[in-house]
Design a protein around this motif. Structure first.
Motif, PDB file in Angstrom:
ATOM      1  N   ALA A 179       0.939  -1.171   0.008  1.00 15.76           N
ATOM      2  CA  ALA A 179       0.013   0.085  -0.102  1.00 15.76           C
ATOM      3  C   ALA A 179       0.862   1.276   0.045  1.00 15.76           C
ATOM      4  O   ALA A 179       2.257   1.105   0.446  1.00 15.76           O
ATOM      5  CB  ALA A 179      -0.976   0.118   1.109  1.00 15.76           C
ATOM      6  N   SER A 180       0.306   2.507  -0.452  1.00 14.85           N
ATOM      7  CA  SER A 180       0.924   3.755  -0.263  1.00 14.85           C
ATOM      8  C   SER A 180       0.103   4.319   1.039  1.00 14.85           C
ATOM      9  O   SER A 180      -0.665   3.698   1.581  1.00 14.85           O
ATOM     10  CB  SER A 180       0.620   4.577  -1.327  1.00 14.85           C
ATOM     11  OG  SER A 180      -0.792   4.948  -1.755  1.00 14.85           O
ATOM     12  N   ASN A 181       0.306   5.449   1.272  1.00 10.11           N
ATOM     13  CA  ASN A 181      -0.376   6.144   2.321  1.00 10.11           C
ATOM     14  C   ASN A 181      -1.807   6.439   1.930  1.00 10.11           C
ATOM     15  O   ASN A 181      -2.739   6.721   2.916  1.00 10.11           O
ATOM     16  CB  ASN A 181       0.087   7.542   2.737  1.00 10.11           C
ATOM     17  CG  ASN A 181       0.190   8.361   1.835  1.00 10.11           C
ATOM     18  OD1 ASN A 181       0.519   8.001   0.796  1.00 10.11           O
ATOM     19  ND2 ASN A 181       0.172   9.542   2.368  1.00 10.11           N
ATOM     20  N   GLU A 182      -2.096   6.392   0.641  1.00  9.50           N
ATOM     21  CA  GLU A 182      -3.491   6.653   0.278  1.00  9.50           C
ATOM     22  C   GLU A 182      -4.228   5.697  -0.298  1.00  9.50           C
ATOM     23  O   GLU A 182      -5.794   5.595  -0.364  1.00  9.50           O
ATOM     24  CB  GLU A 182      -3.404   7.659  -0.981  1.00  9.50           C
ATOM     25  CG  GLU A 182      -2.675   8.981  -0.459  1.00  9.50           C
ATOM     26  CD  GLU A 182      -2.441  10.178  -1.691  1.00  9.50           C
ATOM     27  OE1 GLU A 182      -2.670   9.602  -2.850  1.00  9.50           O
ATOM     28  OE2 GLU A 182      -2.348  11.264  -1.202  1.00  9.50           O
ATOM     29  N   ARG A 183      -3.587   4.494  -0.865  1.00 11.82           N
ATOM     30  CA  ARG A 183      -4.517   3.412  -1.328  1.00 11.82           C
ATOM     31  C   ARG A 183      -3.670   2.024  -1.058  1.00 11.82           C
ATOM     32  O   ARG A 183      -2.604   1.922  -1.184  1.00 11.82           O
ATOM     33  CB  ARG A 183      -4.692   3.776  -2.685  1.00 11.82           C
ATOM     34  CG  ARG A 183      -3.562   3.972  -3.533  1.00 11.82           C
ATOM     35  CD  ARG A 183      -3.710   4.285  -5.072  1.00 11.82           C
ATOM     36  NE  ARG A 183      -2.494   4.506  -5.771  1.00 11.82           N
ATOM     37  CZ  ARG A 183      -2.426   4.274  -7.143  1.00 11.82           C
ATOM     38  NH1 ARG A 183      -3.261   4.145  -7.949  1.00 11.82           N
ATOM     39  NH2 ARG A 183      -1.175   4.723  -7.564  1.00 11.82           N
ATOM     40  N   ILE A 184      -4.638   1.027  -1.514  1.00  9.90           N
ATOM     41  CA  ILE A 184      -4.008  -0.279  -1.671  1.00  9.90           C
ATOM     42  C   ILE A 184      -3.408  -0.530  -2.946  1.00  9.90           C
ATOM     43  O   ILE A 184      -4.191  -0.288  -4.041  1.00  9.90           O
ATOM     44  CB  ILE A 184      -5.184  -1.424  -1.085  1.00  9.90           C
ATOM     45  CG1 ILE A 184      -5.824  -1.183   0.386  1.00  9.90           C
ATOM     46  CG2 ILE A 184      -4.552  -2.862  -1.442  1.00  9.90           C
ATOM     47  CD1 ILE A 184      -4.678  -1.325   1.221  1.00  9.90           C
ATOM     48  N   ILE A 185      -2.137  -1.055  -3.300  1.00 16.14           N
ATOM     49  CA  ILE A 185      -1.620  -1.164  -4.576  1.00 16.14           C
ATOM     50  C   ILE A 185      -1.855  -2.553  -4.866  1.00 16.14           C
ATOM     51  O   ILE A 185      -2.201  -2.947  -5.973  1.00 16.14           O
ATOM     52  CB  ILE A 185      -0.253  -0.612  -4.296  1.00 16.14           C
ATOM     53  CG1 ILE A 185      -0.082   0.536  -4.133  1.00 16.14           C
ATOM     54  CG2 ILE A 185       0.331  -1.213  -5.725  1.00 16.14           C
ATOM     55  CD1 ILE A 185      -0.592   1.641  -4.693  1.00 16.14           C
TER      56      ILE A 185
END
Length: 287
Positions: A179-185
């Motif tokens: 993940a990033s801090n904003e979304r699941i990758i």
């Protein structure tokens, strides 16, 4: 029991270096390792010692061989890429007579399969041990383990990935999330962590991930998981693959994950500039 009086430890071995790490730890405890090699373990050249390779169709033969070798305690370790499929193989007679129960064992996700298998092996008189009972030094400590501490953005990514990995584990679907801090990758499925990271590298090459988007990988134990089997693990190769995928922080469940070759892993992570953490608590914090 061995001829020299040592207790024998049966190691149901897959691929990778973990089976020999466990074997060496067993030797230090005065035990003699005996390997029953399956799947990736059948071609695992790193395994040295008393061993036999078995196809899934000869699982019954493996049970009889381990008993004949005087093995009572068993530990499972190593990579298993292919699940047993007793519907599409030609089993030996010793496996065939166990087939009705074998077909029930292999239903469901990995944790369910391993729970079913453990009950069956216990009914056959074996005592199943966790890897950490033989090699407790492999367990990941809590906190920041590398020279670099995660940034605020990476900490948020670790938290999101940990929450997603916990949800994924409830479904018995996988242990790893990026993940990033904003979304699941990406979320791990049957392809495994390695293939998932290759997929993320492809996403980055295709510019589906922002140039400045910092990614975190979390490998978390499943809620309610039988801790005798399949604990999340990382090794030097994990660091190499994470770096190739553009991942800058890695978190694992503290006290419930394995770090294979701790000093080498941390040295490699420091060289790559990655932050590695043992995550504790429900939110996966790295204190």
């Amino acid at each position: 029991m061995a001829e020299d009086g040592r207790e024998r430890l049966g190691i149901v071995a897959g691929g990778g270096g973990l089976p020999m790490i466990v074997a060496n730890a067993a030797i230090e405890k005065g035990m003699e390792p005996v390997f029953a090699r399956f799947s990736d373990g059948m071609t695992n050249d790193s395994i040295i010692g008393r061993s036999r390779a078995f196809a899934w169709g000869r699982t019954g033969d493996a049970i009889e061989w381990l008993k004949a070798e005087g093995v009572q305690k068993l530990v499972f370790c190593g990579t298993i890429s292919s699940r047993p499929d007793f519907r599409s193989i030609l089993p030996s007679f010793k496996t065939l007579k166990r087939l009705p129960r074998a077909l029930r064992i292999v239903k469901g996700g990995d944790d369910r399969l391993l729970r079913n298998l453990s009950r069956y092996l216990e009914s056959e008189g074996f005592d199943l041990l966790p890897v950490q009972a033989v090699a407790p030094e492999l367990l990941a400590p809590e906190g920041v383990l590398t020279a670099r501490t995660p940034t605020a953005e990476e900490s948020a990514a670790l938290d999101l990935a940990h929450r997603a990995a916990t949800a994924l584990g409830v479904l018995d679907a996988g242990q790893a999330v990026i993940a990033s801090n904003e979304r699941i990758i990406a979320m791990e499925g049957i392809e495994g962590t390695r293939a998932m990271m290759r997929r993320v590298a492809e996403y980055r090459a295709a510019r589906k991930i922002g140039r400045g988007e910092r990614l975190a990988l979390v490998k978390a134990v499943k809620p309610g998981q039988d801790r005798r089997f399949d604990l999340p693990s990382i090794g030097v190769q994990t660091i190499d693959e994470a770096e190739a995928a553009g991942i800058t922080a890695i978190g694992v469940s503290a006290g419930e994950s394995l770090i294979l070759g701790f000093d080498d892993v941390i040295d490699r992570a420091n060289t790559a500039g990655l932050a590695v953490c043992g995550l504790g608590g429900e939110q996966g914090t790295a204190r």
